[in-house]
Each structure stands twice: as structure tokens, then as C-alpha cells.
Design a protein around this motif. Sequence first.
Motif, PDB file in Angstrom:
ATOM      1  N   ALA A   1       0.876   4.011  -2.848  1.00 57.24           N
ATOM      2  CA  ALA A   1       0.525   5.393  -2.508  1.00 57.24           C
ATOM      3  C   ALA A   1       1.618   6.351  -2.961  1.00 57.24           C
ATOM      4  O   ALA A   1       1.344   7.407  -3.554  1.00 57.24           O
ATOM      5  CB  ALA A   1       0.287   5.526  -1.007  1.00 57.24           C
TER       6      ALA A   1
ATOM      7  N   ARG B   1       0.839  -1.206   0.000  1.00 56.44           N
ATOM      8  CA  ARG B   1       0.000   0.000   0.000  1.00 56.44           C
ATOM      9  C   ARG B   1       0.870   1.250   0.000  1.00 56.44           C
ATOM     10  O   ARG B   1       0.590   2.217  -0.712  1.00 56.44           O
ATOM     11  CB  ARG B   1      -0.921   0.014   1.222  1.00 56.44           C
ATOM     12  CG  ARG B   1      -2.062  -0.977   1.184  1.00 56.44           C
ATOM     13  CD  ARG B   1      -3.126  -0.593   2.203  1.00 56.44           C
ATOM     14  NE  ARG B   1      -4.090  -1.659   2.383  1.00 56.44           N
ATOM     15  CZ  ARG B   1      -4.043  -2.556   3.366  1.00 56.44           C
ATOM     16  NH1 ARG B   1      -3.071  -2.499   4.262  1.00 56.44           N
ATOM     17  NH2 ARG B   1      -4.953  -3.499   3.464  1.00 56.44           N
TER      18      ARG B   1
ATOM     19  N   LEU C   1      -1.277  12.243   1.076  1.00 58.64           N
ATOM     20  CA  LEU C   1      -0.803  10.877   1.276  1.00 58.64           C
ATOM     21  C   LEU C   1      -1.739  10.112   2.207  1.00 58.64           C
ATOM     22  O   LEU C   1      -2.091   8.950   1.944  1.00 58.64           O
ATOM     23  CB  LEU C   1       0.623  10.892   1.838  1.00 58.64           C
ATOM     24  CG  LEU C   1       1.245   9.520   2.148  1.00 58.64           C
ATOM     25  CD1 LEU C   1       1.312   8.662   0.889  1.00 58.64           C
ATOM     26  CD2 LEU C   1       2.641   9.703   2.760  1.00 58.64           C
TER      27      LEU C   1
ATOM     28  N   VAL D   1      -4.918   9.164   0.333  1.00 59.10           N
ATOM     29  CA  VAL D   1      -4.688   8.034  -0.574  1.00 59.10           C
ATOM     30  C   VAL D   1      -4.547   6.740   0.217  1.00 59.10           C
ATOM     31  O   VAL D   1      -5.102   5.696  -0.166  1.00 59.10           O
ATOM     32  CB  VAL D   1      -3.434   8.298  -1.438  1.00 59.10           C
ATOM     33  CG1 VAL D   1      -3.072   7.048  -2.234  1.00 59.10           C
ATOM     34  CG2 VAL D   1      -3.674   9.470  -2.378  1.00 59.10           C
ATOM     35  N   ARG D   2      -3.813   6.775   1.323  1.00 61.16           N
ATOM     36  CA  ARG D   2      -3.685   5.578   2.164  1.00 61.16           C
ATOM     37  C   ARG D   2      -5.044   5.071   2.629  1.00 61.16           C
ATOM     38  O   ARG D   2      -5.321   3.872   2.634  1.00 61.16           O
ATOM     39  CB  ARG D   2      -2.818   5.908   3.385  1.00 61.16           C
ATOM     40  CG  ARG D   2      -1.321   6.019   3.122  1.00 61.16           C
ATOM     41  CD  ARG D   2      -0.638   6.573   4.347  1.00 61.16           C
ATOM     42  NE  ARG D   2       0.819   6.608   4.211  1.00 61.16           N
ATOM     43  CZ  ARG D   2       1.616   7.294   5.025  1.00 61.16           C
ATOM     44  NH1 ARG D   2       1.094   8.015   6.032  1.00 61.16           N
ATOM     45  NH2 ARG D   2       2.928   7.276   4.845  1.00 61.16           N
TER      46      ARG D   2
END
Length: 405
Positions: free
Chosen positions: A19, A15, A74, A77-78
Amino acid sequence: MEQLIAEVREKRRQREALADALLGGIADGDSLSFYRGDGQTALVGPDVSKAGRFRLTRFDNMGPVGHAETSSMLDAVRQALGEGFLPSDAENVATDGVRSIDGGFVSRVDDLRERMAAVVREVHAYGSSRVKAPLRIAGRTGPLTVLEADSGDWSAQTPTYLAGDLLPVSEGVGNRNGSAFAFWIGNREPGWPEVESAMTSFIADHDVVSVRFIRALPVEVHAAIATEWEAVKAMSAGDPQRRKLFKDDRGHLVEVQTMGLETVEFANQGGGFLRKLSRTDFEQRYAPTDTPSYEPATIVAEWLDDDARLPAYSNGLLWNGWAMPYFEKDTAMRLMEMMPGIRYDEERDAFIARDEGADEDDVYGKVSIRVGDKTVDTYAIGAGSWCWETPEDEPDVVPPKRMRI
């Protein structure tokens, strides 16, 4: 147990790698779109209502179904990846061998990508988009759907453009292909020719990925267009092309408030009860009229001295039965001496009137009008809001109210 921990760590590493790869392929301010196997989609990008914040917005086939706010792109998106969403455009992601996330294969799935693209175009995070018959308008890469938004969703985006010298335009977050734009149309209709023309000409000159219209006028506009916008508002008070004037075969003028596909709401020009007819009946009785020409006029007011006679220009249109004058600068300066609440702002080339009963001052910028074969620079001080009169039409029933200056 050690194997389970190792699997969890590997998934987390994947992940993180994805990302980082996603963010490495976009510019600051861009958005990212995602899809999930259950049919939901998501959009990640800057939060247009809160500076420095970011938002994950989830959609189903009916529109937005929830969102989450984060402090960084970030983190947003995570969270999307952690909820099982996958990027909708894997071709633009340099994953360096990272291909599997939670058992899902990051690949180009045409049908899901197309559905995501449609959802992002038709349902955006800038307010409601559910209208029965959306307007289609030409864009650089194909037709765009013009959908309605709520003014509150765009209140943080102060208009920075003026489309067609008519409509304030706010710019919102889009993607690498362009921006989202909202046109403030006030009480006009999105299908009216002058509105559609303003939108079309603006879109032709900008990179646009999403279009909205707002049935309101902005509280404020950017300083770069402030003077032009004040002039537009002043002109709108007396310009039948903007006021949608029609006349019957006897020359009686009416003013359209709303013109829908089925019905038309209108009133007598200058004031009166709101009436309604079917569009078919209305078009049989009334036809659009040309702009009345401006002519010299004499203006008086109850709050001025009895012998005060002000030269002005008027095209005969009224506001609630009151005259709407356009003054040349020397007359406006003379009026300023008569009314201490008015001042002239040289930098803006505008007259400012302080109304103690309002939150903001009234600003009257320069308006150029045609009088005969010449162009005259004027200032429509109080046109469409003050109780101006001409000596010939003194009201004999309703007394004029005094201006609060």
C-alpha cells in the motif's frame, strides 16, 4: 498458534508495504486500478461527490457492482488489497522485494491488465455507461468512447470550461494520463456535427482519459465562463445552427428536437405540436437552412406603455409565436428605466432580470451579431422566454401573459 499469528502478521506487513509503495508512485488526486482472479476489477481514488473522502469502486464485466467510502486514500487501498485485489500495473510499483500477497503473485498479467484498462475506460464511476451505440471520438492516444452519464453524478463538478463556445464542460478525477470530462449537451444529440466538433477540438487541447455527455444543462457554471455561457444561451435562442433548423421546398421552417439514427422529432419553428418521421422521410422532405440574417425591427410588449416602441434586431425566428429581439445597449438601458426589475451589472457586462417566480435571476450578457456588413453588440433580453411582439403580428386569439418583474 504462534506460527499462524506470525503468518497473519507477515501478510499484514506485506499489505502495508505494498500500500505504501502504491501511494508512493502516484501524485495527489490520481487513481489506482486493481484486478482480482474472479474477473472483478476495482478503481481507488478521490470521491468526486464528497470533498476529502475517497472511494473503492468494484466492477464486473457489466459495470459497477458496489463501492466503499473511506477517509483516506491509504485506507481505500488497504481495503482493496484486503479484498484480494492486486494492482493492475505492477511495473510502476517499487515494492523492494514485496512480491507475494495472500498467495497471489504481483506481476504483469497482460490479459488481465488489458481487461482492466477496457473496464476503466468504458465503465467509470461517473454514471451509467451502457448505451447501445456509443460515439467514438479521436483522442491524443487513440479513439475514446463517449458514453452517457447522469447529471446527478456530476452535480458537484461545476463546469469550468466551454467547449467550442457551445458546451459547458466539467472536469472529474482521472489518472496520471489525464482527467475525465463530461460535456453538458442539453437537448442536443452527441452525434450532431457541432457537438462532435466541440468535443473533438476540446479533447485535442487537453489530456483526456474518459469522456461523458449529459443530456441536461448545468444549474451553474464557474465564474470564469459565466458571461460566455450566458451569451451562448442567448444566442441559442435565435441561432438556427444551434436550434437545428430545416426547411421544405416551400420555405416552411421546422425545428428538430431529436435526430436519431432511425427517427426525427421536430416541430414548426416558433411552436407547435411535436411530430415524428423516419429519418429517411425527413431528409427527403427537409434540408438544413442557412442562418436568417438579422435586420432592424420594432418591438412592443403588452406590459409596456402603449406608445413604447423599442428599436431592436431580429432574424425572424420565434419562440412559441413570440418575437426574440436583440437590443443595443442604449435601448436596453432605456428598457431598464421602464422595468424596475431589470438592472445592469457593469462587471459582467450583462443585464439582470429578477423573476419573483423563479429561484434564480435571468442574466443576459452581451451577444455580438452580424447586421449587414457590420458587427453589432446586443443584449437578447427576454429572447426565448418573454412575450415580445412586433406591431405587425399582434396575436388575436391568445393574449400575452404579463412578465413577473
